[in-house]
Design a protein around this motif. Structure first.
Motif, short mmCIF file in Angstrom:
data_model
loop_
_atom_site.label_atom_id
_atom_site.label_comp_id
_atom_site.label_asym_id
_atom_site.label_seq_id
_atom_site.Cartn_x
_atom_site.Cartn_y
_atom_site.Cartn_z
N VAL A 1 0.86 -1.18 0.00
CA VAL A 1 0.00 0.00 0.00
C VAL A 1 0.90 1.23 0.00
CG1 VAL A 1 -1.78 1.27 1.25
CG2 VAL A 1 -1.80 -1.24 1.26
N GLU A 2 0.67 2.11 -0.96
CA GLU A 2 1.45 3.33 -1.09
C GLU A 2 0.71 4.49 -0.44
OE1 GLU A 2 4.49 3.29 -2.32
OE2 GLU A 2 4.33 1.17 -2.88
N VAL B 1 -8.63 1.30 -0.43
CA VAL B 1 -9.08 0.03 -1.00
C VAL B 1 -9.77 0.30 -2.34
CG1 VAL B 1 -10.53 -1.99 -0.64
CG2 VAL B 1 -9.29 -1.03 1.27
N TRP B 2 -10.47 1.42 -2.43
CA TRP B 2 -11.18 1.77 -3.66
C TRP B 2 -10.21 2.12 -4.79
CZ3 TRP B 2 -16.27 0.93 -4.14
CH2 TRP B 2 -16.97 0.67 -2.98
N SER B 3 -9.13 2.83 -4.50
CA SER B 3 -8.17 3.17 -5.55
C SER B 3 -7.39 1.94 -6.01
CB SER B 3 -7.21 4.27 -5.09
OG SER B 3 -6.36 3.83 -4.04
N ILE B 4 -7.14 1.04 -5.07
CA ILE B 4 -6.48 -0.22 -5.43
C ILE B 4 -7.42 -1.03 -6.32
CG2 ILE B 4 -5.64 -2.41 -4.50
CD1 ILE B 4 -4.62 -0.72 -2.06
N ALA B 5 -8.70 -1.03 -6.00
CA ALA B 5 -9.68 -1.74 -6.82
C ALA B 5 -9.67 -1.22 -8.26
CB ALA B 5 -11.07 -1.61 -6.22
N ASP B 6 -9.56 0.08 -8.42
CA ASP B 6 -9.51 0.66 -9.77
C ASP B 6 -8.37 0.08 -10.60
OD1 ASP B 6 -11.71 2.36 -9.58
OD2 ASP B 6 -10.52 4.01 -8.76
N ARG B 7 -7.23 -0.16 -9.97
CA ARG B 7 -6.07 -0.69 -10.70
C ARG B 7 -6.22 -2.15 -11.06
NH1 ARG B 7 -2.95 2.51 -6.87
NH2 ARG B 7 -2.52 0.66 -5.63
N TYR B 8 -6.89 -2.94 -10.23
CA TYR B 8 -6.88 -4.39 -10.42
C TYR B 8 -8.14 -4.99 -11.02
CZ TYR B 8 -2.41 -4.50 -8.13
OH TYR B 8 -1.09 -4.31 -7.85
N ILE B 9 -9.20 -4.23 -11.20
CA ILE B 9 -10.40 -4.81 -11.83
C ILE B 9 -10.56 -4.38 -13.28
CG2 ILE B 9 -11.67 -5.04 -9.67
CD1 ILE B 9 -13.35 -2.61 -10.52
N ARG C 1 -3.15 1.18 5.53
CA ARG C 1 -2.11 2.15 5.87
C ARG C 1 -0.93 1.99 4.91
NH1 ARG C 1 -2.03 0.26 11.89
NH2 ARG C 1 -0.79 -1.25 10.75
N SER C 2 -0.31 3.10 4.63
CA SER C 2 0.86 3.12 3.78
C SER C 2 1.92 2.19 4.37
CB SER C 2 1.40 4.54 3.69
OG SER C 2 2.57 4.58 2.91
N GLY C 3 2.51 1.36 3.52
CA GLY C 3 3.54 0.42 3.97
C GLY C 3 3.01 -0.97 4.24
N ASP C 4 1.69 -1.11 4.45
CA ASP C 4 1.09 -2.44 4.66
C ASP C 4 1.12 -3.22 3.35
OD1 ASP C 4 0.48 -1.82 7.26
OD2 ASP C 4 -1.67 -1.53 6.91
N TYR C 5 1.12 -4.54 3.49
CA TYR C 5 0.97 -5.42 2.34
C TYR C 5 -0.40 -6.06 2.43
CZ TYR C 5 5.82 -4.98 0.97
OH TYR C 5 7.02 -4.48 0.54
N ILE C 6 -1.12 -6.07 1.32
CA ILE C 6 -2.43 -6.72 1.31
C ILE C 6 -2.50 -7.66 0.12
CG2 ILE C 6 -3.63 -4.84 2.49
CD1 ILE C 6 -4.73 -3.97 -0.25
#
Length: 107
Positions: A52-53, A58-66, A92-97
């Motif tokens: 996580v940058e 979670v919503w912005s990450i969803a935009d990249r991966y769907i 949080r920034s730095g977390d891995y999901i």
């Protein structure tokens, strides 16, 4: 003599038209088969871990991966929260999901 010449010419023109129509039908069939074979290939679902940058949600990450899937954004976010035990959806920034991504490639 002239009638024989015109008759031969009509036959040649007829065969040329038949050959042209056959070529068009074959070409259209080939294009249809190629287009349907790529369009009907299923998307495969894979999982990966992402860092996580700063500024990510979670919503912005969803935009990249769907981008290449038929999954709704809401369903994707729900799955990411479930996979990562996120009760409120905050990251949080730095977390891995763990996230899912979709590809037609077989890996």
């Amino acid at each position: 003599m002239r009638e024989k010449f015109l008759s031969g010419r009509r036959k040649m023109l007829g065969w040329t038209a038949v050959a042209f129509i056959a070529a068009v039908i074959i070409l259209c069939g080939t294009i249809h088969i190629f287009a349907s074979s790529t369009a009907s290939r299923p998307y495969n679902k894979y999982y990966t871990s992402v860092r996580v940058e700063e500024g990510d949600t979670v919503w912005s990450i969803a935009d990249r991966y769907i981008a290449d899937s038929q999954v709704s954004k809401r369903d994707y976010v729900d799955e990411v929260c479930r996979l990562n035990s996120l009760t409120n959806g905050n990251v949080r920034s730095g977390d891995y999901i763990v996230v899912a991504y979709y590809s037609q490639d077989i890996k």
